[in-house]
Design a protein around this motif. Structure first.
Motif, PDB file in Angstrom:
ATOM      1  N   TYR A 172       0.724  -1.250  -0.150  1.00 29.48           N
ATOM      2  CA  TYR A 172       0.027  -0.029   0.041  1.00 29.48           C
ATOM      3  C   TYR A 172       0.844   1.264  -0.194  1.00 29.48           C
ATOM      4  N   ASP A 173       0.245   2.234  -0.705  1.00 25.76           N
ATOM      5  CA  ASP A 173       1.287   3.621  -0.756  1.00 25.76           C
ATOM      6  C   ASP A 173       0.562   4.453   0.279  1.00 25.76           C
ATOM      7  N   VAL A 174       1.076   4.821   1.162  1.00 24.51           N
ATOM      8  CA  VAL A 174       0.755   5.580   2.354  1.00 24.51           C
ATOM      9  C   VAL A 174       1.267   7.115   2.170  1.00 24.51           C
ATOM     10  N   LYS A 175       0.344   8.019   2.628  1.00 27.51           N
ATOM     11  CA  LYS A 175       0.894   9.651   2.882  1.00 27.51           C
ATOM     12  C   LYS A 175       0.304   9.847   4.043  1.00 27.51           C
ATOM     13  N   VAL A 176       1.246  10.615   5.012  1.00 23.47           N
ATOM     14  CA  VAL A 176       0.557  11.185   6.133  1.00 23.47           C
ATOM     15  C   VAL A 176       0.524  12.760   5.835  1.00 23.47           C
ATOM     16  N   ASN A 177      -0.614  13.546   5.903  1.00 24.07           N
ATOM     17  CA  ASN A 177      -0.580  14.766   5.392  1.00 24.07           C
ATOM     18  C   ASN A 177      -0.994  15.514   6.871  1.00 24.07           C
ATOM     19  N   ALA A 178      -0.250  16.852   6.966  1.00 19.95           N
ATOM     20  CA  ALA A 178      -1.126  17.778   7.808  1.00 19.95           C
ATOM     21  C   ALA A 178      -2.364  17.847   7.644  1.00 19.95           C
ATOM     22  N   ALA A 179      -3.189  17.862   8.982  1.00 23.89           N
ATOM     23  CA  ALA A 179      -4.485  17.692   8.640  1.00 23.89           C
ATOM     24  C   ALA A 179      -5.080  18.890   7.948  1.00 23.89           C
ATOM     25  N   GLY A 180      -6.110  18.687   6.871  1.00 22.79           N
ATOM     26  CA  GLY A 180      -6.950  19.394   5.973  1.00 22.79           C
ATOM     27  C   GLY A 180      -6.116  19.959   5.017  1.00 22.79           C
ATOM     28  N   THR A 181      -4.780  19.474   4.559  1.00 22.13           N
ATOM     29  CA  THR A 181      -3.919  20.091   3.642  1.00 22.13           C
ATOM     30  C   THR A 181      -3.302  19.083   2.752  1.00 22.13           C
ATOM     31  N   SER A 182      -2.820  19.457   1.740  1.00 22.44           N
ATOM     32  CA  SER A 182      -2.177  18.416   0.895  1.00 22.44           C
ATOM     33  C   SER A 182      -0.331  18.562   1.067  1.00 22.44           C
ATOM     34  N   THR A 183      -0.108  18.877   2.329  1.00 21.37           N
ATOM     35  CA  THR A 183       1.249  18.947   2.758  1.00 21.37           C
ATOM     36  C   THR A 183       1.653  17.725   3.214  1.00 21.37           C
ATOM     37  N   THR A 184       2.448  16.730   2.581  1.00 20.04           N
ATOM     38  CA  THR A 184       2.717  15.678   2.954  1.00 20.04           C
ATOM     39  C   THR A 184       3.943  15.653   4.049  1.00 20.04           C
ATOM     40  N   ALA A 185       3.645  15.102   5.152  1.00 23.74           N
ATOM     41  CA  ALA A 185       4.730  14.857   6.230  1.00 23.74           C
ATOM     42  C   ALA A 185       5.455  13.751   6.212  1.00 23.74           C
ATOM     43  N   ILE A 186       5.009  12.589   5.899  1.00 24.73           N
ATOM     44  CA  ILE A 186       5.543  11.163   5.722  1.00 24.73           C
ATOM     45  C   ILE A 186       4.752  10.605   4.606  1.00 24.73           C
ATOM     46  N   GLU A 187       5.826   9.839   3.568  1.00 20.09           N
ATOM     47  CA  GLU A 187       5.197   9.059   2.484  1.00 20.09           C
ATOM     48  C   GLU A 187       6.187   7.794   2.478  1.00 20.09           C
ATOM     49  N   ALA A 188       5.370   6.597   2.442  1.00 25.44           N
ATOM     50  CA  ALA A 188       5.903   5.354   2.610  1.00 25.44           C
ATOM     51  C   ALA A 188       5.071   4.424   1.901  1.00 25.44           C
ATOM     52  N   THR A 189       5.744   3.177   1.575  1.00 24.56           N
ATOM     53  CA  THR A 189       5.119   2.105   1.104  1.00 24.56           C
ATOM     54  C   THR A 189       5.241   1.231   2.242  1.00 24.56           C
ATOM     55  N   LEU A 190       3.799   0.521   2.520  1.00 21.28           N
ATOM     56  CA  LEU A 190       3.377  -0.338   3.493  1.00 21.28           C
ATOM     57  C   LEU A 190       3.479  -1.698   2.908  1.00 21.28           C
ATOM     58  N   THR A 191       4.038  -2.820   3.152  1.00 17.23           N
ATOM     59  CA  THR A 191       3.715  -3.999   2.909  1.00 17.23           C
ATOM     60  C   THR A 191       3.425  -4.920   3.955  1.00 17.23           C
TER      61      THR A 191
END
Length: 222
Positions: A172-191
């Motif tokens: 799975y492709d995972v992004k963690v964004n600052a709430a309510g924005t498109s600013t990505t704080a963490i981006e990872a691939t989770l298997t």
């Protein structure tokens, strides 16, 4: 429904823990299991004590231990600056017979605290995995979680521990964004593998980005 909170790669180190007694007051009473994750990004190495016995020495960020067998019931858990008598965390959790737990030293050193998560010990259905997320990145703020481009969780605060989501084994492709924005704080691939339970832990901080940046640490539970 708790959706995927899937953020948050690999375990950096495993420490063998000294046994603290596997059962209860008699051999027929099942004990509990406890492991420790050092997730305070600006804290020094620590020693961990259970009921006055040192069970981990000189634990550095972001090490997670293996499970320690302990008796069921209440315990005194202390976290000291390594090699000193200075206690930075002192908690008294009650651990259920047969249960498995992850104790997390979280937040910045000035406000360090313990998060206690109850780990899943049963196998997921055939072909499935279970995943939960723990938000332990102290200055990341509330976050939204996107999985394969879809927002599945919004406004998740620091210290949140999700329920487990059952999902098909895969990547799975995972992004963690600052709430309510498109600013990505963490981006990872989770298997995730079939038959396995996971905790995906958001660790690190903006403040310590040069040494301990925001990242995902994946733990295998139970």
């Amino acid at each position: 429904m708790s959706k995927i909170l899937a953020v948050i790669c690999a375990l950096l180190a495993t420490i063998l823990l000294a046994s603290c007694g596997g059962g209860g007051d008699d051999d027929n009473t099942p004990g509990a299991r406890l492991r420790v994750l050092h997730a305070s990004p600006d804290a020094p190495a620590v020693d961990v004590y259970v009921d006055g016995t040192k069970v981990l020495s000189d634990v550095t960020y972001p090490t997670v231990s293996s499970y320690l067998n302990v008796r069921a019931g209440s315990h005194v858990i202390k976290v000291n600056a390594a090699g000193t008598s200075t206690t930075v965390i002192n908690v008294n959790p009650s651990l259920a017979a047969g249960g498995a737990y992850t104790a997390i030293a979280a937040n910045f050193l000035a406000n360090i605290q313990a998060l206690l998560a109850t780990d899943e010990t049963t196998a997921p259905p055939a072909g499935q995995a279970r995943v939960r997320v723990i938000h332990a990145a102290p200055d990341a703020g509330p976050v939204d979680v996107l999985v394969n481009g879809q927002a599945v969780l919004t406004n998740v605060p620091f210290g949140a521990i999700s329920n487990y989501l059952t999902l098909p084994a895969g990547t799975y492709d995972v992004k963690v964004n600052a709430a309510g924005t498109s600013t990505t704080a963490i981006e990872a691939t989770l298997t995730v593998a079939a038959g396995t339970n996971y905790s995906a832990v958001a660790i690190g901080s903006i403040k310590t980005a040069q040494t301990n940046p925001l990242a995902i640490k994946v733990l295998t539970d139970g």
